[in-house]
Write a protein that holds these residues in place. Structure first.
Motif, PDB file in Angstrom:
ATOM      1  N   ASN A   5       9.467  12.607   5.026  1.00 36.30           N
ATOM      2  CA  ASN A   5       8.311  11.710   5.114  1.00 36.30           C
ATOM      3  C   ASN A   5       7.293  11.958   4.016  1.00 36.30           C
ATOM      4  O   ASN A   5       6.286  11.265   3.948  1.00 36.30           O
ATOM      5  CB  ASN A   5       7.617  11.877   6.465  1.00 36.30           C
ATOM      6  N   MET A   6       7.519  12.948   3.179  1.00 33.03           N
ATOM      7  CA  MET A   6       6.529  13.334   2.180  1.00 33.03           C
ATOM      8  C   MET A   6       6.843  12.702   0.825  1.00 33.03           C
ATOM      9  O   MET A   6       7.988  12.511   0.466  1.00 33.03           O
ATOM     10  CB  MET A   6       6.464  14.850   2.056  1.00 33.03           C
ATOM     11  N   LEU A   7       5.792  12.404   0.102  1.00 36.33           N
ATOM     12  CA  LEU A   7       5.929  11.880  -1.255  1.00 36.33           C
ATOM     13  C   LEU A   7       6.391  12.983  -2.197  1.00 36.33           C
ATOM     14  O   LEU A   7       6.003  14.137  -2.038  1.00 36.33           O
ATOM     15  CB  LEU A   7       4.576  11.389  -1.770  1.00 36.33           C
ATOM     16  N   SER A   8       7.149  12.604  -3.191  1.00 37.98           N
ATOM     17  CA  SER A   8       7.438  13.546  -4.264  1.00 37.98           C
ATOM     18  C   SER A   8       6.218  13.591  -5.177  1.00 37.98           C
ATOM     19  O   SER A   8       5.358  12.700  -5.134  1.00 37.98           O
ATOM     20  CB  SER A   8       8.666  13.092  -5.061  1.00 37.98           C
ATOM     21  N   LYS A   9       6.163  14.591  -6.027  1.00 36.51           N
ATOM     22  CA  LYS A   9       5.069  14.688  -6.985  1.00 36.51           C
ATOM     23  C   LYS A   9       5.055  13.441  -7.868  1.00 36.51           C
ATOM     24  O   LYS A   9       3.997  12.863  -8.146  1.00 36.51           O
ATOM     25  CB  LYS A   9       5.243  15.956  -7.831  1.00 36.51           C
TER      26      LYS A   9
END
Length: 149
Positions: A5-9
């Motif tokens: 669920n997290m964005l990549s850099k």
């Protein structure tokens, strides 16, 4: 919150410079002014921040945030969480988060100054609690070496 669920850099910066551009431009403008005044930014997560003043908390503007000098880990993680929210809410961020947060901050400061008891904790409203949760989760992943989450 899982890594899925997290964005990549990379996605964080792409979304910041597209969907979240209004706050990023405001933040970069303020950062340029602060640097012209001799202030040096520090890095936190995928953002840069400045420390100014005493005992007031923080303010997030896209990729830039400002905290008071004694702003600890909690405040920095919280402000970084607002940067993640900017990627989610983009052009709506000022209306969904920034303006309500600013009004709520000043209401709480005035109530405290008048000696009135606050009935809620700072993170009890959805956008503040979400910012803290997001910031802590992302910072934990970044520190584990999951720079791309």
């Amino acid at each position: 919150m899982t890594n899925k669920n997290m964005l990549s850099k990379r996605a964080f910066y792409i979304l910041s410079f597209t969907w979240g551009l209004p706050l990023v431009l405001a933040g970069l403008t303020i950062a340029a002014g602060l640097m012209l005044l001799g202030k040096k930014p520090k890095k936190y997560g995928w953002c840069w921040y400045f420390e100014l003043g005493e005992n007031w908390g923080g303010c997030e503007l896209g990729l830039i945030f400002i905290t008071c000098r004694q702003g600890g880990e909690h405040i920095k993680a919280h402000e970084f969480g607002h940067a993640i929210q900017n990627c989610r809410y983009g052009f709506l961020m000022p209306f969904l988060v920034n303006m309500p947060s600013t009004l709520r901050y000043w209401q709480r400061r005035i109530f405290t100054a008048l000696g009135l008891k606050l009935k809620t904790d700072y993170d009890d409203i959805w956008f503040e609690g979400q910012a803290t949760q997001l910031g802590k989760a992302y910072i934990a992943e970044i520190r584990k070496g999951g720079e791309t989450c």
